[in-house]
Design a protein around this motif. Structure first.
Motif, PDB file in Angstrom:
ATOM      1  N   ASN A   1     -12.533   9.267  -9.989  1.00 31.46           N
ATOM      2  CA  ASN A   1     -11.714   9.904 -11.017  1.00 31.46           C
ATOM      3  C   ASN A   1     -12.472   9.882 -12.345  1.00 31.46           C
ATOM      4  O   ASN A   1     -12.925   8.824 -12.793  1.00 31.46           O
TER       5      ASN A   1
ATOM      6  N   VAL B   1      -9.608  14.226 -21.324  1.00 36.08           N
ATOM      7  CA  VAL B   1      -9.543  14.768 -19.960  1.00 36.08           C
ATOM      8  C   VAL B   1      -8.092  14.936 -19.516  1.00 36.08           C
ATOM      9  O   VAL B   1      -7.713  15.969 -18.948  1.00 36.08           O
ATOM     10  N   MET B   2      -7.274  13.917 -19.771  1.00 35.09           N
ATOM     11  CA  MET B   2      -5.872  13.976 -19.352  1.00 35.09           C
ATOM     12  C   MET B   2      -5.114  15.088 -20.070  1.00 35.09           C
ATOM     13  O   MET B   2      -4.338  15.833 -19.461  1.00 35.09           O
TER      14      MET B   2
ATOM     15  N   ASN C   1      -6.366  17.825 -21.453  1.00 35.89           N
ATOM     16  CA  ASN C   1      -6.849  19.127 -20.985  1.00 35.89           C
ATOM     17  C   ASN C   1      -6.214  19.508 -19.657  1.00 35.89           C
ATOM     18  O   ASN C   1      -5.808  20.652 -19.443  1.00 35.89           O
ATOM     19  N   GLU C   2      -6.138  18.542 -18.734  1.00 35.23           N
ATOM     20  CA  GLU C   2      -5.549  18.824 -17.435  1.00 35.23           C
ATOM     21  C   GLU C   2      -4.050  19.106 -17.554  1.00 35.23           C
ATOM     22  O   GLU C   2      -3.512  20.014 -16.916  1.00 35.23           O
TER      23      GLU C   2
ATOM     24  N   ARG D   1      -3.595  22.580 -18.919  1.00 37.07           N
ATOM     25  CA  ARG D   1      -3.924  23.596 -17.916  1.00 37.07           C
ATOM     26  C   ARG D   1      -2.760  23.771 -16.936  1.00 37.07           C
ATOM     27  O   ARG D   1      -2.370  24.903 -16.612  1.00 37.07           O
ATOM     28  N   LEU D   2      -2.197  22.645 -16.468  1.00 34.06           N
ATOM     29  CA  LEU D   2      -1.070  22.712 -15.545  1.00 34.06           C
ATOM     30  C   LEU D   2       0.161  23.319 -16.212  1.00 34.06           C
ATOM     31  O   LEU D   2       0.921  24.071 -15.584  1.00 34.06           O
TER      32      LEU D   2
ATOM     33  N   SER E   1      -1.264  30.083 -10.645  1.00 30.98           N
ATOM     34  CA  SER E   1      -2.505  29.411 -10.990  1.00 30.98           C
ATOM     35  C   SER E   1      -3.612  30.442 -11.145  1.00 30.98           C
ATOM     36  O   SER E   1      -3.399  31.647 -10.936  1.00 30.98           O
TER      37      SER E   1
END
Length: 384
Positions: free
Chosen positions: A8, A28-29, A31-32, A35-36, A45
């Motif tokens: 990870n 990172v968290m 950004n993810e 995105r979701l 998606s």
């Protein structure tokens, strides 16, 4: 048992860089998560064919945000033909932004305590200039002002009001300044933050101005107002809401009784008697017990105490005619809910011993109360 892995990227950053890797992990968290969130907003998606699609992704835009772990450059998802902005960049950050701006004002205006520089570094992660403060303040104030002036379209059954004091610098002096707050209980039993104002004191003119602003915004449907018996507040209440029944906070009545107890050895007994009166299941029973209790004290030659009880305790009986059950009565008979929120506000403002101006205090209080209002709106259970 599942096998532990370090593949990870979040864990890798922390393992490789220790505490210095927290900022990268947070980047990172976020950004993810963004995105979701964009995929959920678009109902599709990337490159997915979907009949439910409501728009299209349009790449990313860099945005640097300043957090308590330093500056982070995020990849903010963009959309085409769709109104989207990540909630994590707005929700939950208002109070921290307000605190940052207030600290920055103190720093720029030269009125900071010796600890302000250290606090700024921890909170902002950067040096703050006057131009940055001005820009941040203007943006934040526009949002907070819009919230404070929003229409009150929903009916409100119960209005709870109170004031607390903070140190504010005015005209070269440090003075106690009143923070007036108003909360409401809606017909469905849910709580809302209705308004906040910063005034020089609790004088009638300031409370009246605050009440008039609530009325002008559409406050309606009131069945009861709950507050303490401050003279300025009561005069303003009678002027702006003359026909609304008033419930005097039973906790404050209990505290005020101390001044009329002739002997210190009697305090426990008197306070117990008052609590018993307020715990009666009906107004008729409470009034009957009050009459008997006052008579007992009068016969014992404590006339001043008996007279005070007969004049003041009935002001705590209004709740009987509004509350639908014992549970509701217990929650509406005092301003304890407001007092608790005041303590929560104090936890967040204690780092700022002296506010640089009234605007800074109003800014921070407004930001925190917006978050409280959003929290109450999201609660599954009603307050009453």
């Amino acid at each position: 048992m599942s096998e532990c892995t370090t593949e990870n990227p979040i864990l890798q950053s922390i393992l490789e860089h220790g505490l210095d890797g927290i900022a990268e992990s947070l980047r990172v968290m976020l950004n993810e998560a963004m995105r979701l969130e964009r995929e959920n907003h678009l109902h599709a998606s990337s490159y997915q064919r979907s009949a439910e699609r409501s728009g299209y992704a349009n790449g990313y835009k860099n945005k640097t945000v300043h957090t308590r772990v330093g500056s982070i450059t995020l990849d903010v998802p963009q959309t085409r033909d769709s109104d989207f902005y990540p909630s994590c960049l707005e929700r939950g950050l208002r109070s921290e932004r307000a605190l940052t701006v207030a600290m920055a004002e103190m720093y720029v205006q030269g009125v900071a305590t010796r600890n302000v520089t250290e606090i700024l570094e921890k909170m902002c992660g950067l040096e703050v200039s006057a131009s940055q403060v001005s820009k941040a303040t203007a943006t934040l104030d526009a949002t907070l002002t819009a919230w404070r002036e929003r229409p009150l379209s929903e009916p409100v059954d119960v209005l709870l009001v109170d004031a607390r004091y903070e140190k504010v610098r005015r005209d070269g002096n440090v003075l106690d300044t009143a923070l007036l707050t108003a909360y409401g209980i809606l017909p469905n039993g849910r709580r809302r933050v209705l308004g906040v104002s910063v005034e020089h004191s609790e004088a009638e003119i300031h409370w009246r101005k605050f009440f008039e602003s609530l009325a002008a915004r559409g406050l309606h449907g009131l069945k009861m107002i709950v507050s303490d018996s401050h003279a300025g507040l009561q005069a303003a209440r009678k002027s702006v809401f003359p026909s609304v029944p008033w419930q005097r906070c039973q906790f404050h009545i209990q505290k005020n009784a101390t001044a009329y107890i002739p002997k210190k050895t009697m305090e426990t007994e008197v306070h117990r008697d008052i609590r018993t009166i307020f715990s009666m299941p009906s107004r008729e029973e409470a009034e009957s017990l009050l009459k008997r209790t006052a008579t007992r004290y009068r016969e014992a030659k404590f006339k001043d105490l008996a007279d005070w009880m007969e004049s003041n305790i009935p002001e705590g009986f209004t709740v009987y005619s509004v509350a639908k059950n014992d549970f509701a009565r217990k929650r509406l008979r005092t301003t304890n809910m407001v007092e608790f929120q005041n303590k929560e506000l104090k936890k967040r403002t204690r780092n700022i011993r002296v506010f640089p101006n009234k605007g800074a205090l109003l800014r921070i209080a407004s930001a925190m109360l917006i978050e409280l209002d959003e929290q109450w709106l999201s609660e599954e259970k009603a307050y009453i």
